[in-house]
Design an enzyme around this catalytic site. Structure first.
Site, PDB file in Angstrom:
ATOM      1  N   GLU A   1     -21.770  -7.594 -27.571  1.00  0.00           N
ATOM      2  CA  GLU A   1     -21.200  -6.460 -26.341  1.00  0.00           C
ATOM      3  C   GLU A   1     -21.158  -7.309 -25.179  1.00  0.00           C
ATOM      4  OE1 GLU A   1     -23.819  -3.491 -26.884  1.00  0.00           O
ATOM      5  OE2 GLU A   1     -24.445  -4.950 -28.643  1.00  0.00           O
TER       6      GLU A   1
ATOM      7  N   HIS B   1     -18.784  -1.548 -28.122  1.00  0.00           N
ATOM      8  CA  HIS B   1     -19.889  -1.929 -29.135  1.00  0.00           C
ATOM      9  C   HIS B   1     -19.567  -1.394 -30.857  1.00  0.00           C
ATOM     10  CE1 HIS B   1     -24.380  -1.784 -30.573  1.00  0.00           C
ATOM     11  NE2 HIS B   1     -24.675  -1.068 -29.258  1.00  0.00           N
TER      12      HIS B   1
ATOM     13  N   HIS C   1     -26.549   3.444 -22.151  1.00  0.00           N
ATOM     14  CA  HIS C   1     -24.981   3.178 -22.941  1.00  0.00           C
ATOM     15  C   HIS C   1     -24.475   4.439 -22.167  1.00  0.00           C
ATOM     16  CE1 HIS C   1     -25.079  -0.299 -24.615  1.00  0.00           C
ATOM     17  NE2 HIS C   1     -25.592   0.615 -26.083  1.00  0.00           N
TER      18      HIS C   1
END
Length: 344
Positions: free
Chosen positions: A309, A178, A109
């Site tokens: 996601e 997210h 991420h």
């Protein structure tokens, strides 16, 4: 008719450079969403049940401090590259790039300080808010000055999230939001009574560090076949699964398409996901452990929420057979995801 309101939410700690964090409240007849200029974070998303009662269906915190401390990316936009990059390494034009390792042996991420941990510049729109930031060349090890715009717009029952970017050097990019959803309401114990379906004929098997092996496997005859709705708790039990944290491979194309649906029978709440993205990571909050104090003092145990996601496939920068994840100078990255809330 959507109303948009902005208000102060808090101040960044001095060691983080200070700066005011604002909250933007988007409200229609059927949905109310609150979004921060810090991390483009969705802090609240209220939607009606079949009796017209609102509940907040996303996990998060009441204060800015909750979001500036370590947490599992609640509601945030993550980037430059969502999901995992194996060993935090990739090569472009003969040059190897090394990213920060923050998830076992991998980079996750965006690294140590990804897009979820920075202040964005907001611009109020008639029915939403647009956030901008410049991610400088070399930030978190990624090449190129990257200009990024994230736009949230609310229209009736539909929340649209649009991501646009331009770069000065070739760079990998894959952006997502997210948010952790529980359609019964945040703070509910689990999502076992939720029914889920995902429009995918294939998924990506992963190794023990959650990196795709490179195989694109058929869901047919496996616990990953979610093409027809399944009740989550019963399904996990039937297939002896500890939970999902996998990319489902969507039908390729630039157009909007329906990709997933979540239904909570007791309340009647449904959420549909539509996107232009090539993949969707289905995650069932396996790493939640009840240690975080969330909104209203709620705790969030394992499986107390799920994430859908929309993004490129994980580790695509190292897998030539995966969809292209590179953005070149002169091109535009442009993807949209729509969340549609209804009752049944």
């Amino acid at each position: 008719m959507t109303t948009v309101r902005r208000e102060a939410f808090g101040l960044m700690p001095p060691e983080e450079g200070g700066g005011e964090v604002e909250k933007f409240v988007l409200q229609s007849d059927s949905v109310r969403v609150e979004i921060l200029s810090f991390g483009c974070i969705i802090t609240t998303l209220e939607t009606k049940d079949r009796d017209g009662q609102f509940a907040d269906v996303v996990l998060g915190f009441d204060t800015l401090e909750g979001y500036t401390r370590k947490h599992p990316f609640f509601g945030a936009v993550v980037g430059r590259v969502a999901n995992r990059i194996a060993h935090g390494k990739f090569s472009l034009d003969g040059k190897e790039y090394q990213l920060f390792i923050n998830n076992g042996p991998n980079s996750l991420h965006g690294g140590a300080k990804g897009f979820d941990k920075v202040l964005w510049s907001p611009q109020v729109l008639p029915n939403g808010v647009r956030f901008f930031r410049l991610s400088p060349d070399g930030e978190e090890g990624y090449p190129g000055d990257l200009k990024v715009w994230v736009t949230y717009t609310l229209s009736g029952r539909e929340l649209a999230i649009n991501y646009q970017a331009q770069t000065s050097k070739t760079t990998p990019i894959s952006l997502t939001n997210h948010a952790y959803f529980n359609l019964k309401g945040q703070g509910s114990r689990d999502v076992y009574d939720h029914e889920i379906s995902i429009e995918a004929d294939y998924y990506l098997p992963v190794d023990d560090t959650k990196i795709p092996t490179g195989e694109v496997a058929a869901v047919q005859g496996t616990g990953f076949d979610l093409r027809q709705p399944v009740e989550l708790g019963k399904h996990l039990h039937k297939f002896h699964l500890d939970g999902f944290d996998h990319n489902f491979c969507l039908h390729q194309g630039q157009d909007r398409r329906f990709v997933a649906r979540v239904f909570h029978p007791p309340s009647g709440r449904t959420m549909e996901v539509h996107t232009t993205q090539p993949g969707i990571q289905f995650y069932t909050g396996n790493n939640l452990d009840g240690s975080l104090k969330g909104k209203g003092g709620a705790t969030y145990p394992k499986h107390s929420a799920l994430c859908l996601e929309t993004q490129n496939w994980p580790d695509a920068v190292n897998k030539p057979n995966f969809p292209n994840v590179l953005l070149h100078p002169g091109e535009e990255y442009n993807h949209t995801t729509w969340l549609v809330f209804n009752t049944a």
